[in-house]
Design an enzyme around this catalytic site. Structure first.
Site, PDB file in Angstrom:
ATOM      1  N   GLY A 222       0.804  -1.213   0.000  1.00 31.32           N
ATOM      2  CA  GLY A 222       0.000   0.000   0.000  1.00 31.32           C
ATOM      3  C   GLY A 222       0.837   1.263   0.000  1.00 31.32           C
ATOM      4  O   GLY A 222       2.062   1.225   0.106  1.00 31.32           O
ATOM      5  N   ALA A 223       0.116   2.375  -0.112  1.00 29.07           N
ATOM      6  CA  ALA A 223       0.777   3.662  -0.273  1.00 29.07           C
ATOM      7  C   ALA A 223       1.561   4.077   0.970  1.00 29.07           C
ATOM      8  O   ALA A 223       2.639   4.660   0.862  1.00 29.07           O
ATOM      9  CB  ALA A 223      -0.300   4.712  -0.576  1.00 29.07           C
ATOM     10  N   GLU A 243       7.834  -9.936   4.350  1.00 24.44           N
ATOM     11  CA  GLU A 243       7.379 -10.839   3.284  1.00 24.44           C
ATOM     12  C   GLU A 243       7.673 -10.210   1.923  1.00 24.44           C
ATOM     13  O   GLU A 243       8.079 -10.873   1.001  1.00 24.44           O
ATOM     14  CB  GLU A 243       5.891 -11.149   3.440  1.00 24.44           C
ATOM     15  CG  GLU A 243       4.993  -9.929   3.368  1.00 24.44           C
ATOM     16  CD  GLU A 243       3.573 -10.257   3.774  1.00 24.44           C
ATOM     17  OE1 GLU A 243       3.394 -10.800   4.866  1.00 24.44           O
ATOM     18  OE2 GLU A 243       2.650  -9.974   3.000  1.00 24.44           O
TER      19      GLU A 243
HETATM   20  N1  COA Z   1     -14.830   2.872   2.632  1.00 23.50           N
HETATM   21  C1  COA Z   1     -14.926   2.928   1.289  1.00 23.50           C
HETATM   22  N2  COA Z   1     -13.854   2.885   0.447  1.00 23.50           N
HETATM   23  C2  COA Z   1     -12.659   2.804   1.022  1.00 23.50           C
HETATM   24  C3  COA Z   1     -12.466   2.735   2.404  1.00 23.50           C
HETATM   25  C4  COA Z   1     -13.621   2.789   3.234  1.00 23.50           C
HETATM   26  N3  COA Z   1     -13.519   2.716   4.551  1.00 23.50           N
HETATM   27  N4  COA Z   1     -11.143   2.642   2.654  1.00 23.50           N
HETATM   28  C5  COA Z   1     -10.509   2.662   1.490  1.00 23.50           C
HETATM   29  N5  COA Z   1     -11.421   2.757   0.494  1.00 23.50           N
HETATM   30  C6  COA Z   1     -11.121   2.791  -0.952  1.00 23.50           C
HETATM   31  C7  COA Z   1     -10.101   3.854  -1.278  1.00 23.50           C
HETATM   32  O1  COA Z   1     -10.727   5.091  -1.525  1.00 23.50           O
HETATM   33  C8  COA Z   1      -9.450   3.268  -2.510  1.00 23.50           C
HETATM   34  O2  COA Z   1     -10.342   3.446  -3.601  1.00 23.50           O
HETATM   35  P1  COA Z   1      -9.789   3.872  -5.065  1.00 23.50           P
HETATM   36  O3  COA Z   1      -8.974   2.689  -5.495  1.00 23.50           O
HETATM   37  O4  COA Z   1     -11.044   4.062  -5.837  1.00 23.50           O
HETATM   38  O5  COA Z   1      -8.971   5.096  -4.852  1.00 23.50           O
HETATM   39  C9  COA Z   1      -9.422   1.769  -2.222  1.00 23.50           C
HETATM   40  O6  COA Z   1     -10.459   1.551  -1.263  1.00 23.50           O
HETATM   41  C10 COA Z   1      -8.112   1.268  -1.639  1.00 23.50           C
HETATM   42  O7  COA Z   1      -7.772   1.976  -0.481  1.00 23.50           O
HETATM   43  P2  COA Z   1      -6.280   2.453  -0.206  1.00 23.50           P
HETATM   44  O8  COA Z   1      -6.245   3.041   1.150  1.00 23.50           O
HETATM   45  O9  COA Z   1      -5.785   3.277  -1.345  1.00 23.50           O
HETATM   46  O10 COA Z   1      -5.521   1.041  -0.259  1.00 23.50           O
HETATM   47  P3  COA Z   1      -3.972   0.710  -0.319  1.00 23.50           P
HETATM   48  O11 COA Z   1      -3.576   0.443  -1.713  1.00 23.50           O
HETATM   49  O12 COA Z   1      -3.177   1.687   0.467  1.00 23.50           O
HETATM   50  O13 COA Z   1      -3.966  -0.698   0.434  1.00 23.50           O
HETATM   51  C11 COA Z   1      -4.984  -2.259   1.980  1.00 23.50           C
HETATM   52  C12 COA Z   1      -4.508  -0.819   1.734  1.00 23.50           C
HETATM   53  C13 COA Z   1      -5.528  -2.291   3.402  1.00 23.50           C
HETATM   54  C14 COA Z   1      -6.072  -2.630   1.006  1.00 23.50           C
HETATM   55  C15 COA Z   1      -3.766  -3.206   1.807  1.00 23.50           C
HETATM   56  O14 COA Z   1      -2.738  -2.821   2.680  1.00 23.50           O
HETATM   57  C16 COA Z   1      -4.149  -4.643   2.123  1.00 23.50           C
HETATM   58  O15 COA Z   1      -4.649  -5.334   1.268  1.00 23.50           O
HETATM   59  N6  COA Z   1      -3.920  -5.089   3.372  1.00 23.50           N
HETATM   60  C17 COA Z   1      -4.287  -6.431   3.827  1.00 23.50           C
HETATM   61  C18 COA Z   1      -3.171  -7.413   3.686  1.00 23.50           C
HETATM   62  C19 COA Z   1      -1.918  -7.022   4.396  1.00 23.50           C
HETATM   63  O16 COA Z   1      -1.850  -6.093   5.184  1.00 23.50           O
HETATM   64  N7  COA Z   1      -0.879  -7.773   4.147  1.00 23.50           N
HETATM   65  C20 COA Z   1       0.403  -7.605   4.802  1.00 23.50           C
HETATM   66  C21 COA Z   1       1.415  -6.944   4.027  1.00 23.50           C
HETATM   67  S1  COA Z   1       1.932  -7.669   2.517  1.00 23.50           S
END
Ligand code: COA
Length: 437
Positions: A222-223, A243
């Site tokens: 993620g970002a 990982e």
């Molecule tokens: N309600 C509605 N939409 C939401 C939201 C909420 N509460 N939170 C985020 N979103 C939307 C964002 O606006 C974004 O939409 P867009 O793509 O249209 O811009 C999308 O969901 C993704 O959110 P973002 O915060 O940009 O995600 P990210 O790319 O930073 O990734 C996770 C964050 C949580 C999805 C990612 O870290 C993940 O999959 N984590 C679980 C697995 C993990 O942690 N593994 C360990 C490390 S490898």
């Protein structure tokens, strides 16, 4: 000696994939290890095949087997949902297994997922006959070792990455030689607006204050994890046990910030499991003895993670309630990603001497319209990290330290780091629920 063992296994992709039968469970090499030539050849056979289950973790290539016209021929089963299969999962054309990354390989070993064919992507054999799994060890090495048949796409562009990351050619059933670029993924930083950059930088600056010299780091997907890398340039003696390896780490290694010298587990080595990055990173890893790739069941084992003193894990989440329950894999009922290694690393970092487990997220989503800190998770938003597992939560408004805190203390701390526009509503609800009084 080696060439003869090798040569009689060489086939075209079309010949090799003939071994796949209807009803088989097929595993595809993950991340940038996606075995494109083999997948294309398998998909071209779709009319002859029925109910072939296609398992994989994150991949970046178009998932043809998950397209609507492939229904009944291939069933995709996601072990982590990436953008290329998200629509298929949420339209009910593909399925999803919620599972910790550290525990997936055991599903193959115990035959709970009984793999028939593994399609992997390897470097050419060395003079001893060993091929490297290159950029993607994760669950792929164990999947191949526990599959009845292994088809290998062998590519001179696959880097030879050290560690427990090799297979001998004698174990391969079919060898398909290709010369193809690997799938590249740029840093999130390269594709975001200036205001998003400022937001992520604010969160990253709070996190960087929590990183002491001599810490060992895990950076998730993620970002925000990407942004944190930019704030570590003045640290000393950092180690890596993660990982995922990415482009952003290269600068920190070259400048000497990351030297792994103070690591208390496997010192002197970067320990990782897969890479999501560009060719710059693939080239950096090639034959680089500083980097050791091992299977996820080793890297993500919370007990191994905890052997690193001052272990810092940085992961992200989509929505967190004010008692500390985090949903990181779905937006309401819509599945978004998966558990991945989030809980593995939170548990490992929490047990580490001097460790810190951090979940970081912007306080709002959708241009500030939605608070990501809520009184109740949305219907369908399941708990990824439980309120007993959670330790630190960071937003652009600061850091909440929840571990060992009461519900009342947690609610206050979480409202403190919520966006100002939502604080009043959150407080009102907290009083209604008798969480504050
Ligand atoms: N309600 C509605 N939409 C939401 C939201 C909420 N509460 N939170 C985020 N979103 C939307 C964002 O606006 C974004 O939409 P867009 O793509 O249209 O811009 C999308 O969901 C993704 O959110 P973002 O915060 O940009 O995600 P990210 O790319 O930073 O990734 C996770 C964050 C949580 C999805 C990612 O870290 C993940 O999959 N984590 C679980 C697995 C993990 O942690 N593994 C360990 C490390 S490898």
């Amino acid at each position: 000696m080696i060439p003869s063992k090798y040569q009689h296994k060489v086939a075209t992709a079309e010949e090799a994939v003939k071994v796949i039968k209807s009803g088989d469970n097929v595993y595809l090499h993950a991340n940038s290890g996606f075995p494109l030539a083999l997948v294309e050849a398998m998909c071209n056979r779709y009319k002859e095949l029925h109910n072939v289950n296609v398992y994989h973790l994150t991949t970046f290539h178009k998932a043809r087997y998950a397209e609507p016209d492939m229904a009944g021929h291939f069933n995709h089963v996601a072990l982590f949902i990436a953008g290329n299969v998200r629509k298929a999962v949420n339209e009910g054309r593909a399925d999803f297994v919620p599972v910790f990354l550290s525990e997936i390989e055991n599903l193959f070993i115990t035959r709970r997922i009984d793999l028939d064919v593994a399609m992997v992507h390897l470097s050419p054999p060395d003079e001893h006959g060993f091929c490297s799994y290159g950029v993607s060890n994760d669950i792929s090495k164990t999947a191949a070792e526990n599959s009845k048949v292994i088809i290998a796409q062998i590519n001179p562009r696959m880097p030879r990455v050290y560690g427990d990351n090799f297979i001998h050619i004698s174990k391969l059933d079919y060898i398909v030689e290709v010369d193809l670029p690997l799938d590249e993924v740029p840093m999130v930083d390269d594709n975001i607006t200036e205001s998003e950059k400022a937001l992520y930088s604010k969160i990253a600056s709070y996190i960087s204050e929590m990183v002491e010299d001599g810490s060992t780091m895990q950076m998730g997907i993620g970002a925000i994890p990407d942004a944190v890398l930019n704030f570590l340039k003045d640290k000393k003696d950092l180690g890596i046990h993660t990982e995922m390896f990415s482009d952003g780490l290269i600068g920190l290694i070259e400048s000497g910030v990351v030297n792994c010298e103070k690591k208390t587990f496997l010192p002197g080595k970067i320990v990782a499991s897969f890479v999501i990055a560009t060719k710059k990173c693939f080239d950096f890893m090639d034959n680089n003895p500083f980097i050791e790739f091992r299977p996820s069941r080793f890297v993500n084992d919370p007990f191994n993670i905890a052997k690193n003193d001052k272990m810092i894990s940085i992961n992200s989440s989509l929505q967190i309630d004010f008692t500390g329950q985090a949903c990181s894999d779905s937006i309401g009922h819509k599945f978004y990603s998966g558990f991945g290694g989030q809980v593995d690393f939170i548990r490992g970092a929490s047990r580490s001497k001097g460790g810190k487990a951090i979940l970081a997220l912007p306080a709002t989503a959708k241009n500030g319209q939605i608070s990501r800190i809520v009184h109740t998770l949305n219907p369908g938003a399941g708990v990824t990290t439980s309120k007993a597992d959670i330790h630190y939560v960071a937003t652009e408004y600061g850091v909440a330290d929840l571990h060992g805190k009461t519900i009342r203390q947690r609610v206050k701390a979480m409202i403190d780091i919520a966006h100002p526009n939502f604080k009043e509503e959150l407080e009102k609800k907290a009083f209604e629920l008798k969480y504050l009084w």
